[in-house]
Design an enzyme around this catalytic site. Structure first.
Site, PDB file in Angstrom:
ATOM      1  N   GLN A 134       0.829  -1.199   0.000  1.00  0.00           N
ATOM      2  CA  GLN A 134       0.000   0.000   0.000  1.00  0.00           C
ATOM      3  C   GLN A 134       0.869   1.256   0.000  1.00  0.00           C
ATOM      4  OE1 GLN A 134      -3.273   0.235  -0.306  1.00  0.00           O
ATOM      5  NE2 GLN A 134      -3.657  -1.968  -0.293  1.00  0.00           N
ATOM      6  N   GLU A 151      -2.041 -15.734  -4.416  1.00  0.00           N
ATOM      7  CA  GLU A 151      -1.390 -14.615  -5.099  1.00  0.00           C
ATOM      8  C   GLU A 151      -0.679 -15.147  -6.340  1.00  0.00           C
ATOM      9  OE1 GLU A 151       0.335 -11.554  -6.639  1.00  0.00           O
ATOM     10  OE2 GLU A 151      -0.977 -11.224  -4.915  1.00  0.00           O
ATOM     11  N   ASP A 189      -8.904  -8.515  -2.292  1.00  0.00           N
ATOM     12  CA  ASP A 189      -8.360  -7.179  -2.545  1.00  0.00           C
ATOM     13  C   ASP A 189      -7.812  -7.165  -3.966  1.00  0.00           C
ATOM     14  OD1 ASP A 189      -7.262  -4.676  -2.448  1.00  0.00           O
ATOM     15  OD2 ASP A 189      -5.708  -5.151  -0.989  1.00  0.00           O
ATOM     16  N   CYS A 211     -10.217  -0.449  -4.757  1.00  0.00           N
ATOM     17  CA  CYS A 211      -9.637   0.865  -5.024  1.00  0.00           C
ATOM     18  C   CYS A 211     -10.284   1.545  -6.220  1.00  0.00           C
ATOM     19  CB  CYS A 211      -8.127   0.759  -5.232  1.00  0.00           C
ATOM     20  SG  CYS A 211      -7.635  -0.322  -6.594  1.00  0.00           S
TER      21      CYS A 211
END
Length: 435
Positions: free
Chosen positions: A255, A312, A365, A392
């Site tokens: 982040q 991931e 996310d 986002c």
């Protein structure tokens, strides 16, 4: 009022008066700005056509230079003069992006820098609220919260990762908005001071195409240069969130805001802990898990034996996630694309594992484009108890929420966080439960 032009959300777009182009300034018009659009531009109309205008905000009257008239349904323009200013207009936080410069010479990356910080959050909330109404069928007001210390610094000094570009002559700086033109600048006000101090103003021509400066919360800043997507060298760094350390590659994802990792970890942990539905023994997951930040937030709620899998696609990030999650005996990290991983679960999960998945909390996310239909449909098939969606992009979030709600999930909490002051970007955390 809400409408859309070629997929772009337009908030408050109503007809307004605009002075036609004159002979002295054939590409300039006077416009009344009536709304905000997703993407950091404001909205006006000229002879019934939508015009997206930079460097302004709703309530202003400006003179704008038309920059793109190639589309039939909308045009683009850049503000060159403010005729009637909004009370929310301030001096731009980045001098090289100010209204006094020609649009082609304005640094990009701080498109809300001329708007008072509290009003930026109001505009972001408006875009998020209307996006939810349009794409998810949700009529709900959303609050966008500021982050600790940002008000004290007027939203500057927060970026821990900064990329500057290098032109053919070796000049280093940001691109101008919607351009690959490098703009020389005297400073980087959005960057943490430790990062801003290390960005060079010039490099030897041909040395690199970009410069990245990474200022982790633990240890010294790292400078990376590169061409295309490939950095020249790399280094391991440590980020600290509370009393926990996360190791990662300097070129890997983390982040950007200095407090964002703590804010999002806390938001996820609080959402999971507060509803009483979290089962540490279930098949809990952190999708798009990076180096394990939000998997750790989940495991921190459930304790040392919490079962959680981070998924991931980057093998490097997964290696770090395995190390970062080693304190939890039930934690593991998988290298896989999320859609393919969920496809595999749907095909091969045993009846017992499907029960654990139905009892699970899944955090996702995804990147800016959202999870997308394939991932959402697999989640609807597996039907975990709770979904915590960290997003986002308001439109991508709303599209995915619309699909989840139609599939039987119910929205609990939804909160926005202003993790990108002086830009149009906004983070949001949504919590959904199986109906």
């Amino acid at each position: 009022m809400l409408s859309f032009v070629e997929g772009r959300m337009v908030v408050g777009c109503v007809p307004c008066h605009a002075r036609r182009m004159d002979e002295q300034h054939p590409h300039e018009v006077d416009l009344e700005i009536t709304g905000i659009a997703h993407g950091g531009v404001s909205v006006a109309r000229l002879d019934g056509r939508v015009v997206f205008v930079t460097d302004t905000l709703p309530g202003e009257r400006v003179r704008a230079r038309l920059s793109d008239t190639s589309k039939r349904s909308f045009w683009r323009a850049d503000t060159v003069e403010v005729i009637e200013a909004s009370p929310h207009r301030t001096a731009h936080v980045w001098a090289e992006a100010g209204i006094d410069r020609d649009p082609s010479e304005r640094a990009g990356g701080a498109e809300f820098g001329h708007i008072a910080l509290t009003h930026q959050r109001a505009l972001k909330a408006e875009v998020l609220t209307d996006s939810l109404a349009r794409f998810a069928g949700l009529r709900r007001d959303v609050e966008v919260l500021g982050v600790e210390d940002d008000d004290a610094t007027d939203g500057t000094g927060w970026r821990t990762r900064v990329r500057a570009h290098v032109d053919a002559d070796g000049v280093v700086g940001p691109f101008a908005s919607r351009s690959h033109r490098v703009i020389p600048v005297a400073g980087y006000p959005l960057a943490v001071p430790a990062a801003a101090a290390l960005i060079p103003s010039r490099l030897a021509p041909g040395t690199a195409e970009w410069v990245d400066v990474v200022a982790p919360s633990a240890g010294e800043p790292v400078v990376l240069t590169g061409s295309g997507r490939t950095p020249h060298g790399g280094a391991g760094i440590v980020e600290r969130v509370g009393d926990r350390e996360f190791r990662l590659d300097a070129s890997g994802f983390w982040q950007v805001h200095r407090n964002a990792a703590a804010v999002l970890s806390s938001a996820v942990a609080s959402a999971v802990a507060s509803d009483g539905r979290f089962d540490p023994a279930a098949a809990n997951h952190d999708l798009y898990g990076g180096v394990g930040l939000l998997a750790a937030a989940l495991a921190g709620v459930g304790g040392a034996s919490t079962r959680v899998t981070s998924v991931e696609s980057s093998a490097t990030a997964t290696e770090f996630a395995s190390e970062n999650l080693a304190d939890w005996i039930g934690a593991r990290a998988e290298t896989a694309r999320v859609d393919r991983y969920l496809d595999g679960l749907a095909r091969t999960a045993s009846p017992r594992e499907r029960e654990r998945l139905r009892a699970a909390t899944i955090v996702l996310d995804p990147p800016r484009q959202g999870a997308g239909a394939a991932v959402v449909d697999r989640l609807l098939e597996l039907r975990p108890q709770t979904l915590v969606y960290v997003a986002c992009d308001p439109v991508a979030l709303s599209r995915d929420l619309g699909r989840l709600l139609a599939g039987g999930y119910e929205l609990g909490g939804l909160t926005g966080y202003d993790l990108f002051p002086h830009t149009h970007h906004v983070e949001a955390v949504a919590v959904l439960h199986r109906g």
